[in-house]
Motif scaffolding. Structure first.
Motif, PDB file in Angstrom:
ATOM      1  N   LYS A 224      -4.565   5.895   0.656  1.00 18.90           N
ATOM      2  CA  LYS A 224      -3.744   4.771   0.234  1.00 18.90           C
ATOM      3  C   LYS A 224      -4.376   3.999  -0.931  1.00 18.90           C
ATOM      4  N   THR A 225      -3.492   3.417  -1.733  1.00 19.47           N
ATOM      5  CA  THR A 225      -3.910   2.498  -2.782  1.00 19.47           C
ATOM      6  C   THR A 225      -2.874   1.387  -2.862  1.00 19.47           C
ATOM      7  N   ILE A 226      -3.221   0.260  -3.457  1.00 18.22           N
ATOM      8  CA  ILE A 226      -2.178  -0.712  -3.732  1.00 18.22           C
ATOM      9  C   ILE A 226      -1.303  -0.134  -4.837  1.00 18.22           C
ATOM     10  N   LYS A 227      -0.017  -0.411  -4.775  1.00 18.55           N
ATOM     11  CA  LYS A 227       0.933   0.197  -5.709  1.00 18.55           C
ATOM     12  C   LYS A 227       0.823  -0.430  -7.090  1.00 18.55           C
ATOM     13  N   LEU A 228       1.255   0.313  -8.074  1.00 20.35           N
ATOM     14  CA  LEU A 228       1.360  -0.139  -9.465  1.00 20.35           C
ATOM     15  C   LEU A 228       0.035  -0.604 -10.063  1.00 20.35           C
TER      16      LEU A 228
ATOM     17  N   MET B  62       0.841  -1.187   0.000  1.00 15.87           N
ATOM     18  CA  MET B  62       0.000   0.000   0.000  1.00 15.87           C
ATOM     19  C   MET B  62       0.882   1.245   0.000  1.00 15.87           C
ATOM     20  N   VAL B  63       0.568   2.188  -0.876  1.00 19.48           N
ATOM     21  CA  VAL B  63       1.309   3.448  -0.946  1.00 19.48           C
ATOM     22  C   VAL B  63       0.315   4.604  -1.035  1.00 19.48           C
ATOM     23  N   ALA B  64       0.803   5.805  -0.763  1.00 14.74           N
ATOM     24  CA  ALA B  64      -0.041   6.985  -0.913  1.00 14.74           C
ATOM     25  C   ALA B  64      -0.372   7.196  -2.387  1.00 14.74           C
ATOM     26  N   ILE B  65      -1.581   7.651  -2.639  1.00 17.67           N
ATOM     27  CA  ILE B  65      -1.991   7.903  -4.023  1.00 17.67           C
ATOM     28  C   ILE B  65      -1.042   8.902  -4.687  1.00 17.67           C
ATOM     29  N   GLY B  66      -0.538   9.858  -3.913  1.00 19.21           N
ATOM     30  CA  GLY B  66       0.416  10.819  -4.455  1.00 19.21           C
ATOM     31  C   GLY B  66       1.654  10.151  -5.018  1.00 19.21           C
ATOM     32  N   GLU B  67       2.144   9.113  -4.327  1.00 19.60           N
ATOM     33  CA  GLU B  67       3.308   8.367  -4.813  1.00 19.60           C
ATOM     34  C   GLU B  67       2.963   7.595  -6.079  1.00 19.60           C
ATOM     35  N   GLU B  68       1.787   6.991  -6.094  1.00 10.10           N
ATOM     36  CA  GLU B  68       1.347   6.228  -7.259  1.00 10.10           C
ATOM     37  C   GLU B  68       1.226   7.142  -8.481  1.00 10.10           C
ATOM     38  N   ILE B  69       0.708   8.343  -8.272  1.00 13.66           N
ATOM     39  CA  ILE B  69       0.589   9.316  -9.357  1.00 13.66           C
ATOM     40  C   ILE B  69       1.974   9.724  -9.858  1.00 13.66           C
ATOM     41  N   GLN B  70       2.908   9.970  -8.944  1.00 11.93           N
ATOM     42  CA  GLN B  70       4.248  10.383  -9.333  1.00 11.93           C
ATOM     43  C   GLN B  70       4.947   9.302 -10.150  1.00 11.93           C
ATOM     44  N   TYR B  71       4.772   8.048  -9.747  1.00  7.76           N
ATOM     45  CA  TYR B  71       5.341   6.928 -10.496  1.00  7.76           C
ATOM     46  C   TYR B  71       4.768   6.899 -11.914  1.00  7.76           C
ATOM     47  N   ALA B  72       3.448   7.052 -12.009  1.00  5.80           N
ATOM     48  CA  ALA B  72       2.789   7.023 -13.312  1.00  5.80           C
ATOM     49  C   ALA B  72       3.240   8.193 -14.181  1.00  5.80           C
ATOM     50  N   ARG B  73       3.425   9.356 -13.581  1.00  3.37           N
ATOM     51  CA  ARG B  73       3.907  10.527 -14.323  1.00  3.37           C
ATOM     52  C   ARG B  73       5.320  10.296 -14.868  1.00  3.37           C
ATOM     53  N   THR B  74       6.166   9.668 -14.050  1.00  2.51           N
ATOM     54  CA  THR B  74       7.527   9.381 -14.492  1.00  2.51           C
ATOM     55  C   THR B  74       7.509   8.426 -15.679  1.00  2.51           C
ATOM     56  N   TYR B  75       6.690   7.393 -15.588  1.00  5.73           N
ATOM     57  CA  TYR B  75       6.545   6.450 -16.701  1.00  5.73           C
ATOM     58  C   TYR B  75       6.040   7.176 -17.950  1.00  5.73           C
ATOM     59  N   ALA B  76       5.049   8.051 -17.768  1.00  4.58           N
ATOM     60  CA  ALA B  76       4.475   8.789 -18.895  1.00  4.58           C
ATOM     61  C   ALA B  76       5.513   9.698 -19.555  1.00  4.58           C
ATOM     62  N   GLU B  77       6.369  10.314 -18.729  1.00  7.32           N
ATOM     63  CA  GLU B  77       7.406  11.187 -19.269  1.00  7.32           C
ATOM     64  C   GLU B  77       8.372  10.396 -20.162  1.00  7.32           C
ATOM     65  N   ILE B  78       8.737   9.214 -19.699  1.00 10.45           N
ATOM     66  CA  ILE B  78       9.641   8.367 -20.486  1.00 10.45           C
ATOM     67  C   ILE B  78       8.991   7.975 -21.809  1.00 10.45           C
ATOM     68  N   MET B  79       7.737   7.539 -21.739  1.00  6.78           N
ATOM     69  CA  MET B  79       7.045   7.099 -22.946  1.00  6.78           C
ATOM     70  C   MET B  79       6.797   8.249 -23.909  1.00  6.78           C
ATOM     71  N   SER B  80       6.563   9.437 -23.384  1.00  7.70           N
ATOM     72  CA  SER B  80       6.355  10.600 -24.241  1.00  7.70           C
ATOM     73  C   SER B  80       7.608  10.890 -25.056  1.00  7.70           C
ATOM     74  N   VAL B  81       8.768  10.809 -24.410  1.00  7.55           N
ATOM     75  CA  VAL B  81      10.036  11.031 -25.117  1.00  7.55           C
ATOM     76  C   VAL B  81      10.256   9.937 -26.147  1.00  7.55           C
ATOM     77  N   ARG B  82       9.999   8.691 -25.760  1.00  6.97           N
ATOM     78  CA  ARG B  82      10.212   7.583 -26.683  1.00  6.97           C
ATOM     79  C   ARG B  82       9.327   7.677 -27.917  1.00  6.97           C
ATOM     80  N   TYR B  83       8.146   8.244 -27.756  1.00  6.53           N
ATOM     81  CA  TYR B  83       7.232   8.400 -28.887  1.00  6.53           C
ATOM     82  C   TYR B  83       7.334   9.807 -29.488  1.00  6.53           C
TER      83      TYR B  83
END
Length: 205
Positions: A96-100, A57-78
């Motif tokens: 809280k949410t479950i992570k990933l 379980m992680v804070a939703i804020g952390e889950e959002i930040q992880y997703a944003r980081t992934y999105a940034e990488i994919m945006s550059v790749r595309y």
């Protein structure tokens, strides 16, 4: 615990790593040093959260930040042909949410939606207060699915009879494991228009 570990390991797609490293290599060869450093830092942060943190379980804020980081990488790749729009209610970031659970939905939108429609499109990510629960959604304007395909996918998720879309399967099975019947997982799609995935989870302090 073993099922949880296997599900999380399956999120780390080796093709994602290879392709991202290839992008970094091209940046270095093209003397785009600062861009390469940013990509390396993003990749490091991604793996630090995805693999390094033991908490389920992680804070939703952390889950959002992880997703944003992934999105940034994919945006550059595309080549910045994928536009990400974020609608996040700041008042729910401490819950809280479950992570990933968010990143696989974005990955699914890219590979099964936008990539199949030419590699250019828009992904809208939303995480909002829904009274006693939190509503998460990922919408894309990719290829979409016909009604029969959508129905089959939903049935396969519930019956655990297919793992063709491993990211969705892992998210759904982990939601079942942790929230039982206290969550909603739904999808809407139209061929040629796009797909939206909805997750509604209870508020957990």
């Amino acid at each position: 615990a073993n099922a949880e570990r296997r599900a999380l390991q399956a999120q780390i797609n080796p093709h994602f790593l290879y392709n991202t490293l290839d992008t970094i290599t091209y940046m270095v060869m093209g003397n785009k040093t600062s861009e390469a450093v940013n990509m390396i830092n993003s990749l490091s942060n991604l793996f630090r959260f995805g693999i390094g943190k033991q908490e389920i379980m992680v804070a939703i804020g952390e889950e959002i930040q992880y997703a944003r980081t992934y999105a940034e990488i994919m945006s550059v790749r595309y080549s910045n042909n994928i536009t990400f729009n974020w609608n996040v209610d700041k008042s729910i970031l401490h819950y809280k949410t479950i992570k990933l659970i968010l990143q696989p939905l974005i990955e699914n939108s890219i590979y099964h939606g936008i990539k199949q429609k030419g590699g250019k499109g828009i992904i809208n990510v939303s995480c909002i207060d829904n009274k006693d629960s939190i509503l998460i959604s990922v919408n894309d304007d990719g290829l979409g699915m016909c009604s029969n395909e959508l129905t089959e996918l939903k049935n396969n998720l519930v019956n655990k009879s297919s793992r063709s879309k491993i990211g969705l399967y892992n998210v759904f099975s982990r939601l079942c494991l942790h929230f039982g019947d206290r969550f909603v997982f739904d999808m809407e799609s139209e061929y040629g228009v796009g797909t939206t995935v909805y997750i509604n989870i209870p508020k957990i302090e």
